[in-house]
Scaffold this motif. Structure first.
Motif, PDB file in Angstrom:
ATOM      1  N   ILE A 193      25.919  44.522  52.233  1.00  0.00           N
ATOM      2  CA  ILE A 193      25.609  45.679  53.591  1.00  0.00           C
ATOM      3  C   ILE A 193      26.572  46.669  54.086  1.00  0.00           C
ATOM      4  CG2 ILE A 193      26.539  45.061  56.164  1.00  0.00           C
ATOM      5  CD1 ILE A 193      26.324  41.629  55.432  1.00  0.00           C
ATOM      6  N   LEU A 194      27.837  46.204  53.448  1.00  0.00           N
ATOM      7  CA  LEU A 194      28.452  47.460  53.572  1.00  0.00           C
ATOM      8  C   LEU A 194      27.964  49.208  52.885  1.00  0.00           C
ATOM      9  CD1 LEU A 194      31.996  46.005  53.376  1.00  0.00           C
ATOM     10  CD2 LEU A 194      31.210  46.312  54.720  1.00  0.00           C
ATOM     11  N   ARG A 195      27.368  48.820  52.395  1.00  0.00           N
ATOM     12  CA  ARG A 195      26.096  50.290  51.079  1.00  0.00           C
ATOM     13  C   ARG A 195      24.251  50.794  51.743  1.00  0.00           C
ATOM     14  NH1 ARG A 195      28.030  51.395  44.884  1.00  0.00           N
ATOM     15  NH2 ARG A 195      30.737  50.546  45.408  1.00  0.00           N
ATOM     16  N   SER A 196      24.289  49.383  52.821  1.00  0.00           N
ATOM     17  CA  SER A 196      23.240  49.447  53.757  1.00  0.00           C
ATOM     18  C   SER A 196      23.310  50.924  54.205  1.00  0.00           C
ATOM     19  CB  SER A 196      22.557  48.331  54.025  1.00  0.00           C
ATOM     20  OG  SER A 196      21.569  47.937  54.867  1.00  0.00           O
ATOM     21  N   SER A 197      21.998  51.883  54.714  1.00  0.00           N
ATOM     22  CA  SER A 197      21.515  52.966  55.572  1.00  0.00           C
ATOM     23  C   SER A 197      21.789  52.693  56.797  1.00  0.00           C
ATOM     24  CB  SER A 197      20.795  53.733  55.292  1.00  0.00           C
ATOM     25  OG  SER A 197      19.477  52.125  55.135  1.00  0.00           O
ATOM     26  N   ASP A 198      21.837  50.937  56.735  1.00  0.00           N
ATOM     27  CA  ASP A 198      21.416  50.301  58.401  1.00  0.00           C
ATOM     28  C   ASP A 198      22.144  49.040  57.905  1.00  0.00           C
ATOM     29  OD1 ASP A 198      21.427  49.659  60.801  1.00  0.00           O
ATOM     30  OD2 ASP A 198      19.448  49.454  61.005  1.00  0.00           O
ATOM     31  N   PRO A 199      23.539  48.596  58.194  1.00  0.00           N
ATOM     32  CA  PRO A 199      24.052  47.540  58.451  1.00  0.00           C
ATOM     33  C   PRO A 199      24.073  46.960  59.229  1.00  0.00           C
ATOM     34  CG  PRO A 199      26.041  49.201  57.844  1.00  0.00           C
ATOM     35  CD  PRO A 199      24.738  50.263  58.257  1.00  0.00           C
ATOM     36  N   ALA A 200      23.481  46.838  60.282  1.00  0.00           N
ATOM     37  CA  ALA A 200      23.374  46.097  61.208  1.00  0.00           C
ATOM     38  C   ALA A 200      21.886  45.267  61.103  1.00  0.00           C
ATOM     39  CB  ALA A 200      23.360  46.119  62.810  1.00  0.00           C
ATOM     40  N   GLU A 201      20.833  46.211  60.321  1.00  0.00           N
ATOM     41  CA  GLU A 201      19.653  45.556  60.089  1.00  0.00           C
ATOM     42  C   GLU A 201      19.472  44.919  58.709  1.00  0.00           C
ATOM     43  OE1 GLU A 201      15.408  45.251  60.412  1.00  0.00           O
ATOM     44  OE2 GLU A 201      17.288  45.727  61.685  1.00  0.00           O
ATOM     45  N   THR A 202      20.801  45.540  58.040  1.00  0.00           N
ATOM     46  CA  THR A 202      20.834  44.142  56.821  1.00  0.00           C
ATOM     47  C   THR A 202      21.275  42.678  56.906  1.00  0.00           C
ATOM     48  OG1 THR A 202      20.988  46.135  55.459  1.00  0.00           O
ATOM     49  CG2 THR A 202      21.483  44.631  54.424  1.00  0.00           C
ATOM     50  N   ALA A 203      22.469  43.308  58.424  1.00  0.00           N
ATOM     51  CA  ALA A 203      22.717  41.423  59.071  1.00  0.00           C
ATOM     52  C   ALA A 203      21.865  40.659  58.854  1.00  0.00           C
ATOM     53  CB  ALA A 203      23.873  41.828  59.105  1.00  0.00           C
ATOM     54  N   ARG A 204      21.065  41.405  59.772  1.00  0.00           N
ATOM     55  CA  ARG A 204      19.773  40.527  60.781  1.00  0.00           C
ATOM     56  C   ARG A 204      18.848  39.816  59.646  1.00  0.00           C
ATOM     57  NH1 ARG A 204      20.063  45.054  64.140  1.00  0.00           N
ATOM     58  NH2 ARG A 204      21.016  44.793  65.986  1.00  0.00           N
ATOM     59  N   LYS A 205      18.243  40.476  58.725  1.00  0.00           N
ATOM     60  CA  LYS A 205      17.597  40.206  57.766  1.00  0.00           C
ATOM     61  C   LYS A 205      18.199  39.149  56.603  1.00  0.00           C
ATOM     62  CE  LYS A 205      14.308  44.552  56.981  1.00  0.00           C
ATOM     63  NZ  LYS A 205      14.171  45.484  56.376  1.00  0.00           N
ATOM     64  N   ILE A 206      19.607  38.864  56.661  1.00  0.00           N
ATOM     65  CA  ILE A 206      20.211  37.928  55.644  1.00  0.00           C
ATOM     66  C   ILE A 206      20.426  37.165  56.447  1.00  0.00           C
ATOM     67  CG2 ILE A 206      21.881  37.478  54.605  1.00  0.00           C
ATOM     68  CD1 ILE A 206      22.942  40.128  53.290  1.00  0.00           C
ATOM     69  N   ARG A 207      20.870  36.865  57.918  1.00  0.00           N
ATOM     70  CA  ARG A 207      20.286  36.071  58.469  1.00  0.00           C
ATOM     71  C   ARG A 207      19.350  35.387  59.137  1.00  0.00           C
ATOM     72  NH1 ARG A 207      22.851  33.208  63.202  1.00  0.00           N
ATOM     73  NH2 ARG A 207      23.142  30.919  61.695  1.00  0.00           N
ATOM     74  N   ALA A 208      18.274  35.830  59.200  1.00  0.00           N
ATOM     75  CA  ALA A 208      17.079  35.889  59.125  1.00  0.00           C
ATOM     76  C   ALA A 208      16.239  34.952  58.166  1.00  0.00           C
ATOM     77  CB  ALA A 208      16.024  36.992  59.559  1.00  0.00           C
ATOM     78  N   ASN A 209      16.628  35.633  56.864  1.00  0.00           N
ATOM     79  CA  ASN A 209      16.139  34.522  55.786  1.00  0.00           C
ATOM     80  C   ASN A 209      16.933  33.602  56.008  1.00  0.00           C
ATOM     81  OD1 ASN A 209      14.127  37.514  55.316  1.00  0.00           O
ATOM     82  ND2 ASN A 209      16.037  38.155  53.659  1.00  0.00           N
ATOM     83  N   MET A 210      17.940  32.815  55.838  1.00  0.00           N
ATOM     84  CA  MET A 210      18.758  32.384  55.614  1.00  0.00           C
ATOM     85  C   MET A 210      18.147  31.557  56.646  1.00  0.00           C
ATOM     86  SD  MET A 210      22.817  32.484  54.646  1.00  0.00           S
ATOM     87  CE  MET A 210      22.887  33.329  55.271  1.00  0.00           C
ATOM     88  N   LEU A 211      18.234  32.055  57.936  1.00  0.00           N
ATOM     89  CA  LEU A 211      16.973  30.604  59.383  1.00  0.00           C
ATOM     90  C   LEU A 211      15.445  30.421  59.000  1.00  0.00           C
ATOM     91  CD1 LEU A 211      18.763  32.868  62.206  1.00  0.00           C
ATOM     92  CD2 LEU A 211      19.273  30.463  61.715  1.00  0.00           C
TER      93      LEU A 211
END
Length: 287
Positions: free
Chosen positions: A259-277
């Motif tokens: 997340i912290l080194r992502s070019s888009d931390p918000a989108e990465t956070a959404r993807k991680i949570r979505a993948n877990m869901l």
């Protein structure tokens, strides 16, 4: 005979088959809920986003410079804005590159900014036990105790109060059982799941692996009526985040660089949570 056969086929296709499919689907959904256990096991997490839970941890060098600190704050604010984050852990290494007084001042700045960002959101904030001295009684900040710092828990609780939000790290079932038997923990970080820059000394054969968090979770629940949330840690990213949760039953994951080194931390956070869901919705066998 032809008419009877046609009627039987019609009855099977229009009534029996749909009912059978519905029963199978319901069974899979029930099995999913049983495997992933979407009910929080710690009352401290009842109001947080999840399960599954997504924790975010700062990089150890986040306070090595003012610029690095600002970049970290920006990335954290972006990820927190998605309302997909449950916990933020401020973990800053003490280093010879920067004097301890300067580092402590920056840690305070970073921590206060994160606390301010978390006030309007259901997010817990903790700081590493290396910096427990900067936390005052009544602050909305918990303490994350390193595995080797667990002996400090009683003294810090005496100073801050027994109701302070605390967690620790474990790298084995024995360590987790020992910690939970002694302290009222809200969560456990368990790993190391995958290869990570946080533990460059660990080769593939030395990793605890993605199955350990789920094993710890099951053992704790077998031995206690109330047990902490178990968060998988170590090399977690959007491609593998579902493995500890779906395949092995962890309550969630903790992420650092993904997340912290992502070019888009918000989108990465959404993807991680979505993948877990998504993983939770699919269900799966626990090992």
């Amino acid at each position: 005979m032809t008419i009877i056969w046609i009627l039987r086929q019609f009855f099977y296709l229009t009534i029996c088959l749909p009912l059978s499919n519905a029963w199978i689907t319901s069974s899979k959904l029930l099995k999913c809920v049983s495997c992933v256990s979407l009910a929080p096991s710690s009352s401290s997490f009842e109001d947080l986003v999840g399960p599954p839970y997504l924790a975010m941890i700062t990089e150890p060098d986040s306070c090595d410079s003012e610029d690095k600190m600002k970049v970290t704050i920006k990335a954290i604010a972006s990820a927190m804005s998605t309302q997909q984050i449950s916990l933020v852990a401020v973990r800053i290494a003490k280093t010879k590159k920067v004097d301890e007084e300067t580092t402590e001042r920056r840690v305070k700045t970073l921590l206060n900014k994160i606390v301010t960002l978390s006030k309007e959101k259901k997010i817990k904030v903790v700081v590493s036990s290396d910096w427990a001295q900067i936390v005052e009684k009544g602050m909305p900040v918990g303490i994350h105790f390193k595995e080797r710092h667990q002996s400090k828990i009683p003294d810090i609780l005496e100073r801050l109060g027994s109701d302070v939000f605390i967690g620790t790290s474990s790298h084995s079932i024995e360590s987790a059982l020992n910690a939970v038997s002694k302290y009222n923990l809200s969560y456990l970080f368990v790993g190391t799941c995958f290869a990570t820059a946080s533990h460059p000394e660990k080769e593939e054969k030395d990793l605890e692996g993605p199955s350990l968090p789920g094993k710890v979770r099951r053992v704790l629940r077998e031995n206690s009526n109330s047990s902490p949330i178990v968060i998988a840690i170590g090399g977690i990213n959007e491609e593998n985040c579902h493995i500890p949760v779906l395949d092995f039953g962890a309550d969630g994951v903790a992420v650092i660089r993904a997340i912290l080194r992502s070019s888009d931390p918000a989108e990465t956070a959404r993807k991680i949570r979505a993948n877990m869901l998504h993983s939770a919705a699919l269900g799966g066998e626990l090992s």
